[in-house]
Enzyme design. Structure first.
Site, PDB file in Angstrom:
ATOM      1  N   GLY A   1       0.827  -1.199   0.000  1.00  0.00           N
ATOM      2  CA  GLY A   1       0.000   0.000   0.000  1.00  0.00           C
ATOM      3  C   GLY A   1       0.854   1.239   0.000  1.00  0.00           C
ATOM      4  O   GLY A   1       2.089   1.173   0.028  1.00  0.00           O
TER       5      GLY A   1
ATOM      6  N   GLY B   1       1.098   7.739   4.064  1.00  0.00           N
ATOM      7  CA  GLY B   1       1.366   9.159   4.002  1.00  0.00           C
ATOM      8  C   GLY B   1       2.808   9.487   3.670  1.00  0.00           C
ATOM      9  O   GLY B   1       3.100  10.459   2.997  1.00  0.00           O
ATOM     10  N   PHE B   2       3.713   8.639   4.144  1.00  0.00           N
ATOM     11  CA  PHE B   2       5.114   8.997   3.999  1.00  0.00           C
ATOM     12  C   PHE B   2       5.872   8.103   3.033  1.00  0.00           C
ATOM     13  O   PHE B   2       7.081   8.124   2.986  1.00  0.00           O
ATOM     14  CB  PHE B   2       5.787   9.006   5.374  1.00  0.00           C
ATOM     15  CG  PHE B   2       5.348  10.162   6.208  1.00  0.00           C
ATOM     16  CD1 PHE B   2       6.148  11.286   6.336  1.00  0.00           C
ATOM     17  CD2 PHE B   2       4.113  10.153   6.835  1.00  0.00           C
ATOM     18  CE1 PHE B   2       5.736  12.370   7.079  1.00  0.00           C
ATOM     19  CE2 PHE B   2       3.694  11.234   7.584  1.00  0.00           C
ATOM     20  CZ  PHE B   2       4.495  12.350   7.704  1.00  0.00           C
ATOM     21  N   GLY B   3       5.139   7.312   2.294  1.00  0.00           N
ATOM     22  CA  GLY B   3       5.797   6.467   1.315  1.00  0.00           C
ATOM     23  C   GLY B   3       5.115   5.113   1.199  1.00  0.00           C
ATOM     24  O   GLY B   3       4.184   4.796   1.937  1.00  0.00           O
TER      25      GLY B   3
ATOM     26  N   VAL C   1       4.621   0.964   1.155  1.00  0.00           N
ATOM     27  CA  VAL C   1       4.967  -0.131   2.054  1.00  0.00           C
ATOM     28  C   VAL C   1       5.042  -1.431   1.254  1.00  0.00           C
ATOM     29  O   VAL C   1       4.160  -1.719   0.453  1.00  0.00           O
ATOM     30  CB  VAL C   1       3.920  -0.269   3.182  1.00  0.00           C
ATOM     31  CG1 VAL C   1       4.301  -1.408   4.119  1.00  0.00           C
ATOM     32  CG2 VAL C   1       3.797   1.024   3.953  1.00  0.00           C
TER      33      VAL C   1
ATOM     34  N   LYS D   1       8.809   0.075   4.933  1.00  0.00           N
ATOM     35  CA  LYS D   1       8.241   1.369   4.559  1.00  0.00           C
ATOM     36  C   LYS D   1       9.340   2.174   3.887  1.00  0.00           C
ATOM     37  O   LYS D   1      10.375   2.445   4.492  1.00  0.00           O
ATOM     38  CB  LYS D   1       7.728   2.076   5.816  1.00  0.00           C
ATOM     39  CG  LYS D   1       7.053   3.370   5.505  1.00  0.00           C
ATOM     40  CD  LYS D   1       6.295   3.887   6.707  1.00  0.00           C
ATOM     41  CE  LYS D   1       5.059   4.518   6.214  1.00  0.00           C
ATOM     42  NZ  LYS D   1       3.895   4.560   6.931  1.00  0.00           N
TER      43      LYS D   1
ATOM     44  N   ASP E   1      -1.716  10.356  14.191  1.00  0.00           N
ATOM     45  CA  ASP E   1      -2.460   9.974  12.988  1.00  0.00           C
ATOM     46  C   ASP E   1      -3.133   8.629  13.197  1.00  0.00           C
ATOM     47  O   ASP E   1      -3.007   7.719  12.396  1.00  0.00           O
ATOM     48  CB  ASP E   1      -1.530   9.936  11.776  1.00  0.00           C
ATOM     49  CG  ASP E   1      -2.321   9.884  10.464  1.00  0.00           C
ATOM     50  OD1 ASP E   1      -3.522  10.239  10.479  1.00  0.00           O
ATOM     51  OD2 ASP E   1      -1.761   9.472   9.440  1.00  0.00           O
TER      52      ASP E   1
END
Ligand SMILES: *[C@@H]1O[C@H](CO)[C@@H](O)[C@H](O)[C@H]1NC(C)=O
Ligand SMILES: *[C@@H]1O[C@H](CO)[C@@H](O)[C@H](O)[C@H]1NC(C)=O
Ligand SMILES: *[C@@H]1O[C@H](CO)[C@@H](O)[C@H](O)[C@H]1NC(C)=O
Ligand SMILES: *[C@@H]1O[C@H](CO)[C@@H](O)[C@H](O)[C@H]1NC(C)=O
Ligand SMILES: *[C@@H]1O[C@H](CO)[C@@H](O)[C@H](O)[C@H]1NC(C)=O
Ligand SMILES: *[C@@H]1O[C@H](CO)[C@@H](O)[C@H](O)[C@H]1NC(C)=O
Length: 665
Positions: free
Chosen positions: A349, A352-354, A356, A370, A467
């Site tokens: 998937g 938000g930060f990259g 996986v 990640k 988050d």
């Protein structure tokens, strides 16, 4: 009398077995010393400092072997090097010599070119530095714990006995020249608690005592109910187990009263002084042990051959706790191989930060990787520090961070792989949601609450997730919830609980108003997100796109409306019709509403939430109106936003209370 005899026989028996396992397993623990390569400067090859260090180390070895302790310095001025070695108080001269030999050789290999380094082995420790550190106490604890836990029923007695033993031992050790003591105390019919404590001999009695106190204070924090632990700093050490890992000089009588700190220790191996009864008590079991060992070895070897992965739980330590920054680092090539070079087929998937990726290491361990976006602004050292801290968080309801990889532009975080994907994939899927019956959902809610409580209050670091959302809750084989993605968690010192940020990162619909509008975050903004998540789990509705299916504009105002009309149960996901328990559902909705109250002071802490979930006798307060926050522009669902606050975050949001839209002030 008979009873007593029987009891001690059982103990002897257990002791034999423990000894036996110990023989076979300490290598495991010993093989992983704790090393600290301090980053306070490097020396260059062929420098005077290096020459001095090369004189220092052999002299530490030869002089340290004699007495079990030695400190000295070599050189002068800016090239001076101070060094200290010490062996554990109960081991033989040979063991001490072997350990010091290893330590004085390995330290320059493990910490090349460092001006200051320290390594702690099971049987000895070494520390050298370009600045004088003798007599200076180091009270920052480092813990290694045994993963075995004492049962609920025994926990209280265990904690009590352990605390008593620790107090006794630290008092005696501090007052002795050897700064060492060991002892045991009763625990159950089958096990005693064994322990040793030791300070480096350069410490004063007062400093030794305060050093040990710091380690002891750490026990309930790091190692509550662990069947064993080792906690240490560079100047003191303690260890306890429920098997005799240490030779206790005279087991039957209480430890000798602390004598004045005058006579130097006659020998660091203060174990040879047992009286004759003890000799018999020790010799006979040793012979029996040898015979038993031979028999057992055979069976165990056969067993190990059959099942190589078989573990002996009593001695399995959390080895990872010991890993330093360096050993948390994975090679890029290892990860490339594990993830088929980040192939699309391995992609789990996009967060938000990259992205996986799923991967499998050569030893078969499954991992999730990640791959952080290239411009994720942190420097390498900052990044490493953060990983080391996050790695220490261990809880059943948290996804475990295993390590990282830094290579050129690549920044990767390596996590344990959790098999069942994230909660949103079930909760918001028309067919899969049926799998989440009420019992499962209730268990998931409890798991998230406990994981969050750990982040907020129980772990040594105080972490605000920032988050929390269904997409960040992963489910394992048994549908236990595991909170994921600490990428955005800001790390706090112990008593900092609030912060202000100009960068707002979070997900619409879950964000508390004070955070979304003013960038103010605290544990209470996580509580807000938890409340939203809880209501999502009960309703099976997504907060973000609620308007698509619900009669009202958003989940919170809809819930509030139903609550005030006395129809709260209508919120419940219709697929729960067959499995729900009315009062549990009601209570969850009630708690959810308490969590999303507008005023953050009114929101409960996570520890009250856990309490409310567990105790039905507790009467809950009536919730006040929730904070309603909606977003007027179209933002893709579940999209992480990351906006600068000076970039008119506030004006892009509308803040409305009870359906009345107002502009934020
Ligand atoms: C010392 O050397 C190591 C690598 O050997 C490096 O990581 C570290 O940053 C250096 N420290 C200083 C202060 O130069
Ligand atoms: C320590 O041992 C070395 C031998 O390696 C010896 O030359 C030296 O004198 C000893 N140092 C002290 C301070 O006793
Ligand atoms: C060893 O440490 C003690 C305690 O700080 C100190 O008094 C002594 O001078 C040190 N020995 C050397 C050789 O520096
Ligand atoms: C130290 O260890 C090395 C390598 O294991 C060995 O060759 C040497 O004999 C040892 N020295 C002493 C004095 O034990
Ligand atoms: C600690 O010492 C006191 C006094 O010697 C003794 O009564 C007590 O049993 C000891 N506690 C433990 C847990 O060993
Ligand atoms: C440790 O465990 C005991 C018994 O389960 C419990 O009562 C206590 O609250 C725990 N302490 C901490 C600090 O978690």
């Amino acid at each position: 009398m008979k009873m007593h005899l029987l009891r001690s026989n059982t103990k002897q028996f257990i002791i034999l077995f423990s000894c036996f396992f110990l023989l076979h397993n300490t290598d495991n623990v010993q093989a992983q010393p704790r090393q600290q390569c301090f980053d306070t400067g490097n020396y260059t090859s062929n420098s005077q400092f290096e020459t001095n260090l090369n004189i220092l180390l052999p002299s530490l070895f030869s002089n340290g072997t004699r007495d079990g302790f030695f400190n000295t310095s070599v050189g002068a001025g800016s090239d001076i090097v101070y060094g200290l070695v010490q062996c554990r108080g109960d081991i033989s001269t040979e063991q001490c010599q072997t350990c010091l030999n290893t330590s004085t050789v390995e330290i320059t290999q493990r910490c090349p070119n460092r001006k200051k380094a320290a390594i702690q082995y099971e049987f000895c420790m070494i520390h050298y530095s370009n600045t004088r550190f003798f007599s200076q106490v180091d009270t920052s604890p480092f813990a290694l714990f045994n993963t075995g836990q004492v049962s609920d029923a025994d926990a209280n007695r265990y904690n009590q006995q352990l605390a008593g033993l620790m107090t006794n031992l630290s008092n005696t050790a501090a007052s002795r020249a050897s700064r060492y003591d060991s002892g045991s105390t009763d625990f159950t019919d089958f096990n005693d608690i064994y322990s040793l404590v030791q300070c480096t001999r350069d410490l004063s009695p007062t400093d030794c005592f305060s050093c040990l106190q710091s380690m002891i204070t750490e026990i309930p924090i790091c190692c509550n109910r662990s069947e064993g632990a080792q906690i240490f700093s560079t100047t003191c050490y303690l260890r306890y187990e429920i098997y005799p890992f240490v030779v206790i000089p005279s087991q039957s009588s209480p430890p000798p009263a602390p004598s004045a700190d005058t006579s130097p220790p006659e020998s660091n191996t203060g174990d040879g002084k047992g009286n004759s009864t003890n000799v018999v008590v020790i010799v006979v079991p040793i012979i029996v042990a040898l015979v038993l060992s031979a028999i057992c070895s055979y069976f165990i070897l056969m067993r190990i051959r059959r099942n190589k992965k078989k573990k002996i739980p009593e001695l399995i330590y959390e080895q990872d706790e010991m890993r330093s920054e360096d050993s948390l680092q994975f090679e890029l090539n290892t990860i490339r191989t594990a993830t088929n070079d980040f192939s699309d087929a391995n992609k789990l998937g996009e967060g938000g930060f990259g992205a996986v990726y799923k991967g499998e290491l050569l030893d078969g361990q499954e991992i999730a990787v990640k791959r952080l976006a290239k411009n994720s602004g942190q420097g390498a050292q900052e990044f490493k520090n953060e990983v080391v801290l996050l790695h220490k968080l261990q809880h059943r309801n948290l996804v475990r961070l295993l390590g990282f990889c830094l290579s050129g532009e690549e920044k990767l975080l390596i996590y344990e792989f959790v098999p069942n994907r994230s909660l949103d994939k079930y909760l918001f899927d028309p067919t899969r949601k049926a799998y989440l019956d009420w019992e499962r959902r209730y268990k998931i809610i409890g798991g998230i609450a406990r994981g969050l409580l750990y982040l907020h209050e129980d772990s040594r670091l105080r972490i605000i997730h920032r988050d929390l959302k269904a997409g960040n809750i992963l489910l394992d084989e048994e549908m236990n919830a595991k909170i994921a993605d600490f990428g955005m968690a800001k790390l706090f010192g112990v008593d900092q609980t609030q912060g202000n940020t100009s960068r707002i990162a979070g997900t619409f619909g879950y964000m508390a108003p004070e955070y979304a509008l003013h960038g103010l975050f605290s544990v209470k903004s996580d509580v807000f997100s938890f409340g939203v998540l809880l209501l999502e789990i009960v309703s099976g509705q997504k907060t973000n796109n609620f308007h698509l299916s619900g009669p009202s504009r958003d989940l919170l105002s809809y819930t509030w409306k139903l609550w005030r009309e006395g129809n709260a149960l209508e919120l419940m996901d219709p697929t729960l019709q067959d499995s729900f328990t009315g009062n549990e559902v009601m209570r969850c909705i009630h708690i959810g509403l308490l969590c999303v109250q507008e005023n953050l002071e009114d929101r409960p802490t996570m520890s009250s939430v856990v309490l409310m979930l567990n105790s039905y006798s507790l009467t809950l307060e009536s919730p006040k109106a929730p904070a309603f926050i909606s977003e007027t522009r179209t933002v893709a669902n579940n999209l992480n936003i990351d906006l600068e606050s000076n970039n008119s975050t506030s004006s892009s949001l509308l803040y409305s209370v009870d359906g009345m839209k107002t502009n934020p002030t």
